[in-house]
Design a protein around this motif. Structure first.
Motif, PDB file in Angstrom:
ATOM      1  N   ARG A   5       0.833  -1.185   0.000  1.00  0.00           N
ATOM      2  CA  ARG A   5       0.000   0.000   0.000  1.00  0.00           C
ATOM      3  C   ARG A   5       0.875   1.245   0.000  1.00  0.00           C
ATOM      4  NH1 ARG A   5      -3.047  -0.402   4.992  1.00  0.00           N
ATOM      5  NH2 ARG A   5      -1.889  -2.228   5.556  1.00  0.00           N
ATOM      6  N   LYS A   7       1.219   5.328   0.185  1.00  0.00           N
ATOM      7  CA  LYS A   7       0.504   6.519   0.633  1.00  0.00           C
ATOM      8  C   LYS A   7       0.384   7.516  -0.509  1.00  0.00           C
ATOM      9  CE  LYS A   7       1.899   6.299   5.489  1.00  0.00           C
ATOM     10  NZ  LYS A   7       0.573   6.050   5.997  1.00  0.00           N
ATOM     11  N   GLU A 120      -4.082   0.127  12.925  1.00  0.00           N
ATOM     12  CA  GLU A 120      -5.289  -0.049  12.119  1.00  0.00           C
ATOM     13  C   GLU A 120      -6.237  -1.102  12.684  1.00  0.00           C
ATOM     14  OE1 GLU A 120      -3.484   0.865   7.650  1.00  0.00           O
ATOM     15  OE2 GLU A 120      -3.482  -1.193   8.425  1.00  0.00           O
ATOM     16  N   ALA A 158      -6.111   7.352   8.342  1.00  0.00           N
ATOM     17  CA  ALA A 158      -5.934   6.911   6.959  1.00  0.00           C
ATOM     18  C   ALA A 158      -6.868   5.747   6.664  1.00  0.00           C
ATOM     19  CB  ALA A 158      -4.486   6.502   6.712  1.00  0.00           C
ATOM     20  N   SER A 160      -7.412   2.514   3.848  1.00  0.00           N
ATOM     21  CA  SER A 160      -6.842   1.722   2.761  1.00  0.00           C
ATOM     22  C   SER A 160      -7.694   0.487   2.533  1.00  0.00           C
ATOM     23  CB  SER A 160      -5.396   1.318   3.060  1.00  0.00           C
ATOM     24  OG  SER A 160      -5.326   0.566   4.249  1.00  0.00           O
ATOM     25  N   LYS A 161      -7.557  -0.074   1.358  1.00  0.00           N
ATOM     26  CA  LYS A 161      -8.276  -1.281   0.980  1.00  0.00           C
ATOM     27  C   LYS A 161      -7.295  -2.445   1.067  1.00  0.00           C
ATOM     28  CE  LYS A 161     -11.418  -2.690  -2.749  1.00  0.00           C
ATOM     29  NZ  LYS A 161     -10.639  -3.717  -3.457  1.00  0.00           N
ATOM     30  N   VAL A 189     -11.470   4.694  -1.545  1.00  0.00           N
ATOM     31  CA  VAL A 189     -10.241   4.107  -2.076  1.00  0.00           C
ATOM     32  C   VAL A 189     -10.627   2.936  -2.959  1.00  0.00           C
ATOM     33  CG1 VAL A 189      -9.948   2.699   0.001  1.00  0.00           C
ATOM     34  CG2 VAL A 189      -7.982   3.159  -1.479  1.00  0.00           C
ATOM     35  N   SER A 192      -6.097  -1.841  -3.572  1.00  0.00           N
ATOM     36  CA  SER A 192      -5.236  -2.094  -2.420  1.00  0.00           C
ATOM     37  C   SER A 192      -3.815  -1.570  -2.583  1.00  0.00           C
ATOM     38  CB  SER A 192      -5.191  -3.599  -2.136  1.00  0.00           C
ATOM     39  OG  SER A 192      -4.648  -4.293  -3.247  1.00  0.00           O
ATOM     40  N   THR A 193      -3.569  -0.728  -3.588  1.00  0.00           N
ATOM     41  CA  THR A 193      -2.237  -0.148  -3.749  1.00  0.00           C
ATOM     42  C   THR A 193      -2.169   1.276  -3.221  1.00  0.00           C
ATOM     43  OG1 THR A 193      -2.711   0.704  -5.974  1.00  0.00           O
ATOM     44  CG2 THR A 193      -1.863  -1.550  -5.807  1.00  0.00           C
ATOM     45  N   THR A 194      -3.271   1.761  -2.679  1.00  0.00           N
ATOM     46  CA  THR A 194      -3.342   3.160  -2.268  1.00  0.00           C
ATOM     47  C   THR A 194      -3.842   3.290  -0.836  1.00  0.00           C
ATOM     48  OG1 THR A 194      -3.833   3.822  -4.546  1.00  0.00           O
ATOM     49  CG2 THR A 194      -4.304   5.431  -2.835  1.00  0.00           C
ATOM     50  N   GLU A 195      -3.271   4.227  -0.107  1.00  0.00           N
ATOM     51  CA  GLU A 195      -3.757   4.588   1.220  1.00  0.00           C
ATOM     52  C   GLU A 195      -4.070   6.078   1.221  1.00  0.00           C
ATOM     53  OE1 GLU A 195      -1.103   4.859   4.795  1.00  0.00           O
ATOM     54  OE2 GLU A 195      -2.379   3.230   5.502  1.00  0.00           O
TER      55      GLU A 195
END
Length: 261
Positions: A5, A7, A120, A158, A160-161, A189, A192-195
């Protein structure tokens, strides 16, 4: 191999930077650090009583997307080690005989997707009425301000997926933050590559609440909706150095105006 992930930092105006980054105060709530697991099937947060870093508390709800006032406390499942929808029997795991009826899910046991960071919680929103008969699809984590917790606050965190299911139709997960019923932030979102980090300045009074509402995406697709959420709430107090910088800037602007006259 789980996706890494990354940011994605958001560009903000100078004023927003000053209002959000120039604060210091006490930590009064921490979503993960304040988390208290259940111990008995069907137990709710009303029983486990998870007091926060301050004097407030957290509660976990399933909420109707059509009526946010239609909500019920999630209950502890002894097999999945998660808080889940009250329609399940809480002793068969979230993927047991009742399947999707158990959703939403909240806890530290990320049963689908990647690994959680230390700050998290794992959250999986529920599905539409076909799979969640109660209609309470949204997962809601509610913090209620405790004794003396009145004034300006800073909420940071934050979203995230955690997973992408190959070949499935998916539209990500969404987050809305509401303070005493008023929306103050929304984001989503897609993969799963992004937060997505966020920061919100607002105010609250003792007994009022902040709701973190997780939904299953704008198109309501039912798969690949595992999410990770972090959140902290601070009292917001301007730092002396920031106030000095602000005063200096105001003074400089006034001086420039005088010179133009």
């Amino acid at each position: 191999m789980f996706s890494i992930r990354i940011k994605s930092f958001l560009v903000a105006s100078t004023l927003c930077w000053l209002s959000s980054s120039s604060v210091s105060g006490d930590l009064i709530a921490d979503l993960r650090a304040d988390y208290v697991a259940g111990s008995v099937a069907g137990e709710t947060t009303a029983t486990t009583n998870p007091f926060t870093s301050g004097t407030g508390r957290w509660d976990y709800f399933a909420v109707d997307e059509e009526n946010l006032n239609n909500m019920s406390l999630l209950e502890w499942d002894t097999v999945s080690a998660l808080y889940e929808n009250a329609t399940d029997n809480h002793s068969n795991g979230s993927s047991g005989s009742t399947g999707f009826d158990a959703y939403p899910l909240i806890g530290t046991n990320a049963i689908f997707g990647g690994l959680l960071e230390s700050d998290e919680l794992f959250i999986h929103p529920g599905h539409d009425g076909q799979y969640t008969p109660s209609g309470q699809e949204f997962a809601t984590l509610r913090w209620t301000a405790g004794v003396g917790e009145t004034g300006d606050i800073l909420i940071t965190g934050a979203l995230s997926k955690l997973n992408n299911i190959t070949g499935s139709v998916q539209d990500g997960v969404g987050l809305e933050i509401m303070v005493n019923g008023v929306s103050v932030y929304e984001s989503s979102v897609a993969d799963s590559t992004t937060e997505i980090p966020w920061s919100v300045n607002t105010s609250i009074n003792e007994g009022e609440h902040v709701d973190f509402i997780l939904n299953h995406g704008p198109a309501e697709f039912l798969y690949s909706d595992s999410a990770a959420l972090s959140a902290q709430i601070f009292t917001a107090t301007p730092e002396p150095t920031s106030m000095l910088m602000f005063a200096t800037a105001i003074g400089a602007a006034a001086f420039q105006r005088r010179r133009r006259k």
